[in-house]
Enzyme design. Structure first.
Site, PDB file in Angstrom:
ATOM      1  CB  VAL A 132     146.112 -90.792   0.052  1.00 15.65           C
ATOM      2  CG1 VAL A 132     145.174 -91.063  -1.103  1.00 15.65           C
ATOM      3  CG2 VAL A 132     147.465 -91.409  -0.229  1.00 15.65           C
ATOM      4  N   PRO A 133     144.660 -87.546  -0.359  1.00 13.26           N
ATOM      5  CG  PRO A 133     144.665 -85.876  -1.988  1.00 13.26           C
ATOM      6  CD  PRO A 133     145.421 -87.093  -1.535  1.00 13.26           C
ATOM      7  CB  CYS A 134     140.187 -90.097   0.534  1.00 11.76           C
ATOM      8  SG  CYS A 134     140.262 -90.061   2.313  1.00 11.76           S
ATOM      9  CG  HIS A 135     140.221 -84.159   2.248  1.00  9.14           C
ATOM     10  ND1 HIS A 135     141.415 -84.749   2.557  1.00  9.14           N
ATOM     11  CD2 HIS A 135     140.528 -82.932   1.772  1.00  9.14           C
ATOM     12  CE1 HIS A 135     142.408 -83.914   2.286  1.00  9.14           C
ATOM     13  NE2 HIS A 135     141.904 -82.813   1.799  1.00  9.14           N
TER      14      HIS A 135
END
Lengths: 158, 267
Positions: free
Chosen positions: B183-186
């Protein structure tokens, strides 16, 4: 605090940190992990350590947060398989089970109090709460323990 | 027994540290260079039969002192069949070594390794968010919609979940992301364009965003006229001289390419 000083402190406190973490988290792997996380955090923040705090307060403060975080992230949905660390005696099984019933904060205070014999004042400083809260939490924790042990330990043992 | 609770407690909390604790605990403390390729070998994965449920960096396995018993190449570009790390946890009640849980953990590890090596632009491994609070789950869902190489601001995400004033809460929800990278929270950054915090550290956020901006997300094959996401099994078989990089799925469709049915770049 420089690196060698830090290593010395870590060496001195690792066993105590581990015991607190083990009694809070219930298994070896998570306890070691918690100790490691704690030391990492403190190592990263070692320049901001101020000597007006006792080193132990500083370490236990970090450890307490790490343990609470870990307990918080454990989800009821994903039940963990029981660990193969069988407690040695019946007494330990009972006490471990009873401690599970004690609320998180009280359990943490009990662990810190009994592992390192920390005073109420130290406990208050570690958790950032008042001394009276420490006292009432400890009393509540012990009350829960007594009640659980009394109801569960019927007969069986002298 | 109730009478001597004090003694019992004192005995119960007696020190019991395993041997070698300090060495293990201090291992990797100063080793913090965020080397992307080596990172894949250092992640710790927890999986359930429904999907990946937890990913964190494992500091026990710093690149400086690999355990002697573990001969795991950090990255093997030719043969990405990575074994499970010893710290992976399978939460299916201690099931078999070949169960779906193990397969999910292996798939996650493989896809992470490919992603960090710049050979994959999407994840197909399922994610298990059981037990995640509702608000956080919505934030994570919305975040997973941000395409590879793109970014959104915390306020954007807050708007999309219908809580326009909750940008800070979004930040907290992402800071506690159980499955970072997948889950690409970056890809969520501050509204003013600076990159903000990241649960693996700001330096790593920079590295990941740089990686995504220098990796093509969509690759078409000039013979089949099918466009795949980078990392799809079909994409990996496209010959070097037949590869065409597209900026968006609209671009590809405008010149007559159709989206692949396996990796579904049009979703």
């Amino acid at each position: 605090m420089d690196e060698t000083a830090f290593a010395r402190v870590a060496e001195e406190y690792a066993a105590r940190l581990y015991t607190v973490a083990f009694r809070m988290l219930g298994n070896r792997a998570d306890a070691e992990d918690a100790v490691q996380r704690t030391l990492l955090k403190c190592f990263a923040a070692r320049r901001s350590y101020s000597p007006r705090w006792a080193v132990s307060t500083w370490l236990y403060h970090a450890l307490a947060n790490v343990c609470i975080d870990e307990l918080r992230r454990r989800r009821p949905a994903a039940e963990r398989p029981p660990r193969a660390t069988a407690p040695a005696t019946v007494e330990r099984v009972d006490l471990a089970r009873a401690l599970d019933r004690v609320p998180r904060e009280a359990r943490l205070l009990l662990a810190l109090h009994y592992v390192d014999g920390l005073s109420y004042k130290d406990l208050a400083r570690i958790r950032g709460i008042s001394i009276n809260t420490v006292k009432s939490q400890l009393a509540r924790g012990k009350a829960v323990l007594k009640a659980t042990l009394a109801e569960g330990g019927d007969g069986g043992r002298p | 027994m109730v009478d001597d609770l004090e003694t019992t407690l004192t005995r119960y909390f007696r020190l019991a540290a395993p041997p070698g604790l300090v060495d293990r605990a201090l291992r990797g403390v100063p080793a913090d260079a965020p080397d992307l390729a080596g990172l894949a070998a250092r992640v710790r994965i927890e999986a359930t039969p429904r999907g990946v449920s937890w990913i964190r960096l494992d500091h026990r396995r710093g690149p400086r002192r690999p355990p002697p018993s573990l001969h795991q190449e950090p990255m093997a570009p030719a043969k990405p069949a990575l074994e499970l790390g010893f710290s992976d946890r399978l939460l299916d009640g201690g099931g078999g070594a070949t169960g779906p849980t193990r397969r999910i953990a292996e798939q996650a590890r493989r896809e992470l390794a490919e992603y960090l090596a710049g050979r994959r632009a999407f994840f197909s491994v399922p994610v298990d968010l059981t037990g995640v609070p509702d608000f956080q789950a919505r934030v994570l869902h919305e975040t997973s919609q941000i395409p590879f190489g793109d970014v959104a601001s915390y306020a954007d995400i807050a708007n999309r979940i219908g809580h326009p004033r909750a940008a800070r809460a979004v930040g907290n929800a992402l800071g506690a992301n159980p499955v970072p990278v997948i889950v690409p929270c970056h890809r969520v950054v501050r509204g003013d364009g600076t990159w903000g915090h990241y649960l693996f550290g700001e330096r790593l956020k920079t590295r990941l965003l740089t990686l995504e901006r220098s990796t093509p997300a969509l690759v078409g094959c000039a013979t089949t006229r099918i466009v795949c996401r980078h990392g799809c099994t079909h994409e990996q078989r496209v010959r070097e001289d037949r590869r065409i990089v597209f900026a968006s799925i609209g671009d590809a469709e405008s010149v007559g390419y159709r989206p692949c049915r396996v990796c579904r770049p049009d979703d």
